[in-house]
Design a protein around this motif. Sequence first.
Motif, PDB file in Angstrom:
ATOM      1  N   MET A 101       4.643 -11.308  12.029  1.00 45.79           N
ATOM      2  CA  MET A 101       5.869 -10.733  11.493  1.00 45.79           C
ATOM      3  C   MET A 101       5.535  -9.604  10.509  1.00 45.79           C
ATOM      4  SD  MET A 101       8.932 -12.748   9.513  1.00 45.79           S
ATOM      5  CE  MET A 101      10.164 -11.843   8.594  1.00 45.79           C
ATOM      6  N   THR A 102       6.155  -8.438  10.716  1.00 44.04           N
ATOM      7  CA  THR A 102       5.864  -7.298   9.850  1.00 44.04           C
ATOM      8  C   THR A 102       6.568  -7.444   8.499  1.00 44.04           C
ATOM      9  OG1 THR A 102       7.709  -6.079  10.839  1.00 44.04           O
ATOM     10  CG2 THR A 102       5.533  -5.705  11.774  1.00 44.04           C
ATOM     11  N   LYS A 103       5.883  -6.940   7.468  1.00 37.12           N
ATOM     12  CA  LYS A 103       6.442  -6.975   6.121  1.00 37.12           C
ATOM     13  C   LYS A 103       6.837  -5.570   5.704  1.00 37.12           C
ATOM     14  CE  LYS A 103       4.187  -9.130   2.931  1.00 37.12           C
ATOM     15  NZ  LYS A 103       3.011  -9.568   2.108  1.00 37.12           N
ATOM     16  N   GLU A 132       4.364  -2.583   6.193  1.00 40.95           N
ATOM     17  CA  GLU A 132       3.015  -2.770   5.662  1.00 40.95           C
ATOM     18  C   GLU A 132       1.969  -2.344   6.692  1.00 40.95           C
ATOM     19  OE1 GLU A 132       1.263  -6.403   3.217  1.00 40.95           O
ATOM     20  OE2 GLU A 132       1.144  -6.786   5.370  1.00 40.95           O
ATOM     21  N   GLY A 133       1.007  -1.554   6.231  1.00 40.87           N
ATOM     22  CA  GLY A 133      -0.088  -1.136   7.103  1.00 40.87           C
ATOM     23  C   GLY A 133       0.187   0.102   7.925  1.00 40.87           C
ATOM     24  N   GLU A 134       1.374   0.684   7.806  1.00 45.48           N
ATOM     25  CA  GLU A 134       1.698   1.883   8.578  1.00 45.48           C
ATOM     26  C   GLU A 134       1.046   3.127   7.987  1.00 45.48           C
ATOM     27  OE1 GLU A 134       5.524   2.674  11.018  1.00 45.48           O
ATOM     28  OE2 GLU A 134       6.206   1.881   9.105  1.00 45.48           O
ATOM     29  N   PHE A 135       0.767   4.074   8.851  1.00 45.25           N
ATOM     30  CA  PHE A 135       0.368   5.424   8.439  1.00 45.25           C
ATOM     31  C   PHE A 135       1.544   6.330   8.805  1.00 45.25           C
ATOM     32  CE2 PHE A 135      -3.615   8.248   7.958  1.00 45.25           C
ATOM     33  CZ  PHE A 135      -2.876   9.309   7.482  1.00 45.25           C
ATOM     34  N   ASN A 185      -4.067  -3.614   6.348  1.00 47.95           N
ATOM     35  CA  ASN A 185      -2.776  -3.661   5.641  1.00 47.95           C
ATOM     36  C   ASN A 185      -2.603  -2.603   4.550  1.00 47.95           C
ATOM     37  OD1 ASN A 185      -2.068  -5.950   7.180  1.00 47.95           O
ATOM     38  ND2 ASN A 185      -3.164  -7.275   5.738  1.00 47.95           N
ATOM     39  N   LYS A 186      -3.228  -1.451   4.732  1.00 49.00           N
ATOM     40  CA  LYS A 186      -3.036  -0.348   3.792  1.00 49.00           C
ATOM     41  C   LYS A 186      -1.917   0.557   4.301  1.00 49.00           C
ATOM     42  CE  LYS A 186      -6.427  -0.858   0.726  1.00 49.00           C
ATOM     43  NZ  LYS A 186      -6.426  -2.319   0.859  1.00 49.00           N
TER      44      LYS A 186
END
Length: 256
Positions: free
Chosen positions: A1-3, A30-33, A191-192
Amino acid sequence: MTKTSIQFKYVQKSFGDNLVIPDLSFTVQEGEFVTILGSSGSGKTTLLKMVNGLLKPSAGEILIGGKKLADQDLVNLRRHIGYVVQQIGLFPHMTIAQNIGVVPKMLNWPHEKIVSRVTELLQLVQLDPDSFADRYPSQLSGGQQQRVGVARALATNPPYVLFDEPFGALDALTRLELQREIKRIHDSLANKTFLFVTHDINEALFLGQRVMVMHDGQIEQFATPEEVVTHPATAFVKELLGTVQQNEQLWGRAHD
């Protein structure tokens, strides 16, 4: 599940009587560029500065990590947000190792931990620690200094990293090399969330998992690079893509 990592809800920003951002709502996972593309005056840098509280919204709500930005200790928050700018801003009287270790030192990390982290980060940005740790910024090229800027932004292992046109002052070959590098770094870190402001459409399409196209303080389109290219949402986005196609035509004629 994405946060949800960063969320803007009906955000407005005015400078005096000048309404720069009339109504901005979006969500970054979370973790998207995410790359933020727009010309000068589009509101992209204003957006970025509101994320870390350098600017306060005139109306609306910003949430970072699910918490209202207005309720957070901004000094503490900024220590957990990496920030990379075009001017880099390395301290000229400090070595490269000292520059990278500035915030960990402020947070009272043990010396051994700082040394270990500096070594790890220099390796991550592909600068040999034995060769670069004890140099000074003036002894590095622009591209090398920008790598150090990225390393410094990552020093405390922040969940969010903001980039404000970091490669704009670099030559084309160095810029291309660093684009590949920053993409590799994001892929290697778990998760950056990266927000990357640029006015270069090719850079935005190459780097972003999603691209936010801004114009006059509003989002024209927020989608994957593929979707932006194949299904431009507005006349403005279509016009932007036209500049890329024009360059391709010029290259095509040059090689005929």
